[in-house]
Motif scaffolding. Structure first.
Motif, mmCIF file in Angstrom:
data_model
loop_
_atom_site.group_PDB
_atom_site.id
_atom_site.type_symbol
_atom_site.label_atom_id
_atom_site.label_comp_id
_atom_site.label_asym_id
_atom_site.label_seq_id
_atom_site.Cartn_x
_atom_site.Cartn_y
_atom_site.Cartn_z
ATOM 1 N N GLN A 47 34.300 -42.763 -60.079
ATOM 2 C CA GLN A 47 33.093 -42.786 -59.257
ATOM 3 C C GLN A 47 31.834 -42.688 -60.102
ATOM 4 O O GLN A 47 30.812 -43.274 -59.764
ATOM 5 N N VAL A 48 31.900 -41.925 -61.200
ATOM 6 C CA VAL A 48 30.766 -41.800 -62.116
ATOM 7 C C VAL A 48 31.299 -42.010 -63.528
ATOM 8 O O VAL A 48 32.297 -41.406 -63.919
ATOM 9 N N ILE A 49 30.631 -42.883 -64.285
ATOM 10 C CA ILE A 49 31.066 -43.213 -65.634
ATOM 11 C C ILE A 49 29.911 -42.976 -66.594
ATOM 12 O O ILE A 49 28.803 -43.466 -66.377
ATOM 13 N N PHE A 50 30.182 -42.229 -67.654
ATOM 14 C CA PHE A 50 29.208 -41.960 -68.700
ATOM 15 C C PHE A 50 29.621 -42.760 -69.934
ATOM 16 O O PHE A 50 30.721 -42.556 -70.449
ATOM 17 N N ARG A 77 19.820 -41.242 -76.550
ATOM 18 C CA ARG A 77 20.932 -40.301 -76.630
ATOM 19 C C ARG A 77 20.990 -39.304 -75.485
ATOM 20 O O ARG A 77 21.903 -38.508 -75.399
ATOM 21 N N LEU A 78 20.030 -39.353 -74.567
ATOM 22 C CA LEU A 78 19.948 -38.334 -73.528
ATOM 23 C C LEU A 78 19.591 -38.950 -72.178
ATOM 24 O O LEU A 78 18.692 -39.784 -72.092
ATOM 25 N N ILE A 79 20.306 -38.520 -71.148
ATOM 26 C CA ILE A 79 19.954 -38.819 -69.757
ATOM 27 C C ILE A 79 20.178 -37.533 -68.965
ATOM 28 O O ILE A 79 21.249 -36.927 -69.052
ATOM 29 N N ILE A 80 19.173 -37.138 -68.232
ATOM 30 C CA ILE A 80 19.305 -36.050 -67.263
ATOM 31 C C ILE A 80 18.798 -36.619 -65.952
ATOM 32 O O ILE A 80 17.674 -37.125 -65.890
ATOM 33 N N LEU A 81 19.622 -36.573 -64.913
ATOM 34 C CA LEU A 81 19.165 -37.140 -63.649
ATOM 35 C C LEU A 81 19.543 -36.258 -62.474
ATOM 36 O O LEU A 81 20.511 -35.511 -62.519
ATOM 37 N N ARG A 82 18.721 -36.364 -61.449
ATOM 38 C CA ARG A 82 19.003 -35.696 -60.180
ATOM 39 C C ARG A 82 19.251 -36.805 -59.170
ATOM 40 O O ARG A 82 18.454 -37.730 -59.042
ATOM 41 N N ALA A 83 20.383 -36.692 -58.477
ATOM 42 C CA ALA A 83 20.760 -37.738 -57.527
ATOM 43 C C ALA A 83 21.353 -37.121 -56.274
ATOM 44 O O ALA A 83 21.951 -36.052 -56.305
ATOM 45 N N LYS A 84 21.168 -37.842 -55.197
ATOM 46 C CA LYS A 84 21.811 -37.504 -53.939
ATOM 47 C C LYS A 84 22.974 -38.476 -53.792
ATOM 48 O O LYS A 84 22.784 -39.693 -53.758
ATOM 49 N N ILE A 85 24.198 -37.921 -53.753
ATOM 50 C CA ILE A 85 25.408 -38.738 -53.675
ATOM 51 C C ILE A 85 26.144 -38.332 -52.412
ATOM 52 O O ILE A 85 26.582 -37.188 -52.289
ATOM 53 N N ASN A 86 26.254 -39.288 -51.490
ATOM 54 C CA ASN A 86 26.927 -39.019 -50.215
ATOM 55 C C ASN A 86 26.429 -37.715 -49.584
ATOM 56 O O ASN A 86 27.207 -36.852 -49.207
ATOM 57 N N GLU A 87 25.126 -37.569 -49.517
ATOM 58 C CA GLU A 87 24.443 -36.431 -48.863
ATOM 59 C C GLU A 87 24.481 -35.120 -49.646
ATOM 60 O O GLU A 87 24.002 -34.112 -49.168
ATOM 61 N N PHE A 88 25.043 -35.094 -50.847
ATOM 62 C CA PHE A 88 25.051 -33.892 -51.676
ATOM 63 C C PHE A 88 24.177 -34.143 -52.900
ATOM 64 O O PHE A 88 24.180 -35.235 -53.449
ATOM 65 N N ARG A 89 23.446 -33.133 -53.344
ATOM 66 C CA ARG A 89 22.584 -33.271 -54.518
ATOM 67 C C ARG A 89 23.329 -32.802 -55.768
ATOM 68 O O ARG A 89 23.981 -31.764 -55.756
ATOM 69 N N PHE A 90 23.179 -33.586 -56.839
ATOM 70 C CA PHE A 90 23.806 -33.292 -58.123
ATOM 71 C C PHE A 90 22.780 -33.429 -59.222
ATOM 72 O O PHE A 90 21.857 -34.246 -59.137
ATOM 73 N N VAL A 91 22.960 -32.662 -60.285
ATOM 74 C CA VAL A 91 22.244 -32.867 -61.535
ATOM 75 C C VAL A 91 23.302 -33.301 -62.549
ATOM 76 O O VAL A 91 24.276 -32.568 -62.778
ATOM 77 N N LEU A 92 23.138 -34.481 -63.102
ATOM 78 C CA LEU A 92 24.086 -35.017 -64.077
ATOM 79 C C LEU A 92 23.363 -35.178 -65.399
ATOM 80 O O LEU A 92 22.202 -35.592 -65.425
ATOM 81 N N SER A 93 24.022 -34.851 -66.485
ATOM 82 C CA SER A 93 23.381 -35.007 -67.779
ATOM 83 C C SER A 93 24.379 -35.562 -68.790
ATOM 84 O O SER A 93 25.583 -35.370 -68.668
ATOM 85 N N MET A 94 23.818 -36.230 -69.766
ATOM 86 C CA MET A 94 24.617 -36.826 -70.831
ATOM 87 C C MET A 94 23.823 -36.713 -72.107
ATOM 88 O O MET A 94 22.653 -37.068 -72.149
ATOM 89 N N PHE A 95 24.449 -36.209 -73.153
ATOM 90 C CA PHE A 95 23.805 -36.089 -74.440
ATOM 91 C C PHE A 95 24.805 -36.433 -75.521
ATOM 92 O O PHE A 95 25.931 -35.941 -75.507
ATOM 93 N N THR A 96 24.433 -37.305 -76.438
ATOM 94 C CA THR A 96 25.301 -37.641 -77.559
ATOM 95 C C THR A 96 24.601 -37.281 -78.856
ATOM 96 O O THR A 96 23.382 -37.359 -78.956
ATOM 97 N N LEU A 97 25.361 -36.898 -79.843
ATOM 98 C CA LEU A 97 24.805 -36.534 -81.146
ATOM 99 C C LEU A 97 24.595 -37.737 -82.015
ATOM 100 O O LEU A 97 25.156 -38.747 -81.871
#
Length: 123
Positions: free
Chosen positions: A44-47, A103-123
Motif C-alpha cells: 500500500q505504501v512503498i518507500f 535524501r529526506l521526505i516527511i509528509l502528513r497524509a490522510k489515508i482512508n480517513e486516518f491521519r499519518f505522518v510518514l518519513s523517509m531518510f537515507t544516508l
C-alpha cells in the motif's frame, strides 16, 4: 448503535509497506522490473531510495503512475527518494517537506480517513 472493537480499530491502521534501495531507475528494463515486482506484491505504501530522479523524470513517471507519488530529487545520477501510494488507497497529502540533497521526505497524509505522518531518510 455501532461499536468499534479494539481489533477492528487496529485493522484500520494496518498498512502494508515496503522500502527498497533501487540504485537508480533510469535504465528502462530495470525500472520495469522493479515496478513489476512491486506491483505483484500489492504494497500500500512503498518507500524507494536512490532512484536518481529529477524534475524532468518526475513528469514522465507521474504520467505513468496511477497512485499518488511524493518525490525528493537530487539528480538523474545520484540520490533521490520516493514515497508511492497504491491507487486503491484514498490518499490526501496534506503537506510535505523535502531536502535539496534528495535524501529526506516527511509528509502528513490522510489515508482512508486516518491521519499519518510518514518519513523517509537515507544516508
Amino acid at each position: 448503535m455501532f461499536k468499534l472493537s479494539h481489533s477492528s480499530l487496529l485493522m484500520a491502521y494496518n498498512l502494508s509497506c515496503s522500502t527498497l534501495n533501487v540504485r537508480g531507475l533510469n535504465y528502462v528494463p530495470k525500472k520495469r522490473q522493479v515496478f513489476l515486482w512491486l506491483h505483484e506484491r500489492t504494497f500500500q505504501v512503498i518507500f524507494l531510495q536512490e532512484v536518481y530522479s529529477s524534475q524532468n523524470l518526475e513528469r514522465v513517471w507521474s504520467a505513468k503512475r496511477r497512485g499518488k507519488v511524493v518525490y525528493s530529487h537530487r539528480t538523474k545520477h545520484s540520490s533521490g527518494t520516493l514515497i508511492l501510494f497504491n491507487p486503491s488507497l484514498d490518499v490526501e497529502v496534506e503537506n510535505y517537506k523535502t531536502d535539496q540533497k534528495g535524501r529526506l521526505i516527511i509528509l502528513r497524509a490522510k489515508i482512508n480517513e486516518f491521519r499519518f505522518v510518514l518519513s523517509m531518510f537515507t544516508l
